[in-house]
Design a protein around this motif. Sequence first.
Motif, PDB file in Angstrom:
ATOM      1  N   PRO A 115       0.826  -1.215   0.000  1.00 16.81           N
ATOM      2  CA  PRO A 115       0.000   0.000   0.000  1.00 16.81           C
ATOM      3  C   PRO A 115       0.858   1.262   0.000  1.00 16.81           C
ATOM      4  CG  PRO A 115      -0.787  -1.583   1.633  1.00 16.81           C
ATOM      5  CD  PRO A 115       0.530  -2.090   1.142  1.00 16.81           C
ATOM      6  N   THR A 116       0.393   2.285  -0.689  1.00 11.55           N
ATOM      7  CA  THR A 116       1.134   3.539  -0.807  1.00 11.55           C
ATOM      8  C   THR A 116       0.221   4.724  -0.552  1.00 11.55           C
ATOM      9  OG1 THR A 116       0.677   3.619  -3.173  1.00 11.55           O
ATOM     10  CG2 THR A 116       2.751   2.588  -2.506  1.00 11.55           C
ATOM     11  N   GLY A 117       0.815   5.890  -0.484  1.00 14.59           N
ATOM     12  CA  GLY A 117       0.066   7.134  -0.357  1.00 14.59           C
ATOM     13  C   GLY A 117       0.934   8.290  -0.796  1.00 14.59           C
ATOM     14  N   SER A 118       0.330   9.444  -0.947  1.00 15.36           N
ATOM     15  CA  SER A 118       1.087  10.625  -1.378  1.00 15.36           C
ATOM     16  C   SER A 118       0.331  11.878  -0.989  1.00 15.36           C
ATOM     17  CB  SER A 118       1.314  10.597  -2.889  1.00 15.36           C
ATOM     18  OG  SER A 118       0.082  10.574  -3.598  1.00 15.36           O
TER      19      SER A 118
ATOM     20  N   TRP B  79       5.763  11.092  -1.099  1.00 14.98           N
ATOM     21  CA  TRP B  79       5.238   9.768  -1.447  1.00 14.98           C
ATOM     22  C   TRP B  79       5.697   8.809  -0.364  1.00 14.98           C
ATOM     23  CZ3 TRP B  79       7.699   5.129  -2.026  1.00 14.98           C
ATOM     24  CH2 TRP B  79       7.008   4.098  -2.661  1.00 14.98           C
ATOM     25  N   PHE B  80       4.854   7.812  -0.019  1.00 16.26           N
ATOM     26  CA  PHE B  80       5.294   6.835   0.979  1.00 16.26           C
ATOM     27  C   PHE B  80       4.727   5.458   0.659  1.00 16.26           C
ATOM     28  CE2 PHE B  80       1.268   8.316   2.754  1.00 16.26           C
ATOM     29  CZ  PHE B  80       0.672   7.157   3.238  1.00 16.26           C
ATOM     30  N   VAL B  81       5.376   4.439   1.219  1.00 17.20           N
ATOM     31  CA  VAL B  81       4.934   3.058   1.079  1.00 17.20           C
ATOM     32  C   VAL B  81       4.856   2.429   2.466  1.00 17.20           C
ATOM     33  CG1 VAL B  81       7.319   2.235   0.704  1.00 17.20           C
ATOM     34  CG2 VAL B  81       5.374   0.819  -0.033  1.00 17.20           C
ATOM     35  N   ASP B  82       3.808   1.622   2.674  1.00 16.64           N
ATOM     36  CA  ASP B  82       3.604   0.885   3.918  1.00 16.64           C
ATOM     37  C   ASP B  82       4.152  -0.525   3.715  1.00 16.64           C
ATOM     38  OD1 ASP B  82       2.712  -0.493   6.132  1.00 16.64           O
ATOM     39  OD2 ASP B  82       0.587  -0.049   5.837  1.00 16.64           O
TER      40      ASP B  82
END
Length: 383
Positions: A28-31, A77-80
Amino acid sequence: MVFIICLAALVAAASANNFGQNIALNRPTGSSSVFVNGVPPITANSNLAVDGNFNSDFFGGSCFSSADVATDPNPFWFVDLGSRVFVSGLTLTNRGDCCADRLSGLTVEVFEFNPTTSSETPEFCSTVIGGVALGQTVSLSCSPMVTGRYVRIRKPSATAPLTICEVVVSGGNIKPKFNGVNPTNVALNRPARASSQFTFAAANLVASPGLAVDGNFDSQFVTGRSCFSSTTGDLTPTFYIDLGAYYYISSVTVTNRGDCCAERLRNIDVGILVKDPFKFLEFPHLCGSITGNVAAGANFTVNCFYPAVGRFIKIQKTSMVDSNDLLTLCEVQVSGRSASHSEVTHKFVDDDVQRAVVENNAGLTNVDIGHVNGAFDFGFNGK
């Protein structure tokens, strides 16, 4: 020779725990924002950076981009990664059709908690200043390795959007080999001590240390009557468990208070000691830390950076926000297995006292140090 042996052991452990594999793939990612527009129309979602597709043509549909800087001047930007792991490094693949300069001015950080809601100070991994060619991949190393669950790439005060076509994260878990024996809670009903204990006279409640290892997970402090708490005025609240024997310890799980004050479970170090801390000076082996944001009544597991042999567990607040920022633990579980004779006797403890003296400015003489080291007794009891 010692360095070579230690390096070989680390490499063997890393190989057994998937180091070097891409632990970000399809996670899962987010930004902070997503670019939506263009000709032809395209939505450059954050998940496109971990889809395993290294196509660097932006309009090929496999690159992430933040929105225009007028909308998002500080993109990230990030990744879990799914759990707390070691992060050794990462690679970033740049856009190949244009705009190579956008992969610059980046800072890579690692968080234990979701960076969109966490107030923690992240661990620094690396930076990208610039100079990555069109469509090229840059390799970054976290030196030393860092630990956490979330990897964030941010571009502060940006003059152009953040664009990444693929992110590969290297790292993994370093887990002890338990020789087929499942680790169990070795802290249950063991003796516990603390630097202080809270007394609530109106409810006839003494929040004693033993309540945190009684097997009762009720997180209601007053009605459950099964939580330990330090008292107001204790500036370095500390909780200890005597496991009664030597164990190979892999993790420590704590249960937070559920009725209020969840924020108190923060700024905490979890350490492992071989010797009785009330009799000997010893520099604790740091298992891990709790920085905060643990939900009310929730469990939080501190997976040890490196599993270690020990008999005593030390849980201590490293800093306090105010006098009411108490150390409160409704249950503590220690995961481990019995240590073998060789694991205990081969543990390197020769410098424990010297390190403790330096850390605490104790000012002991060389004679004192030798006496304390010489007094160390393993006490195997036939094990």
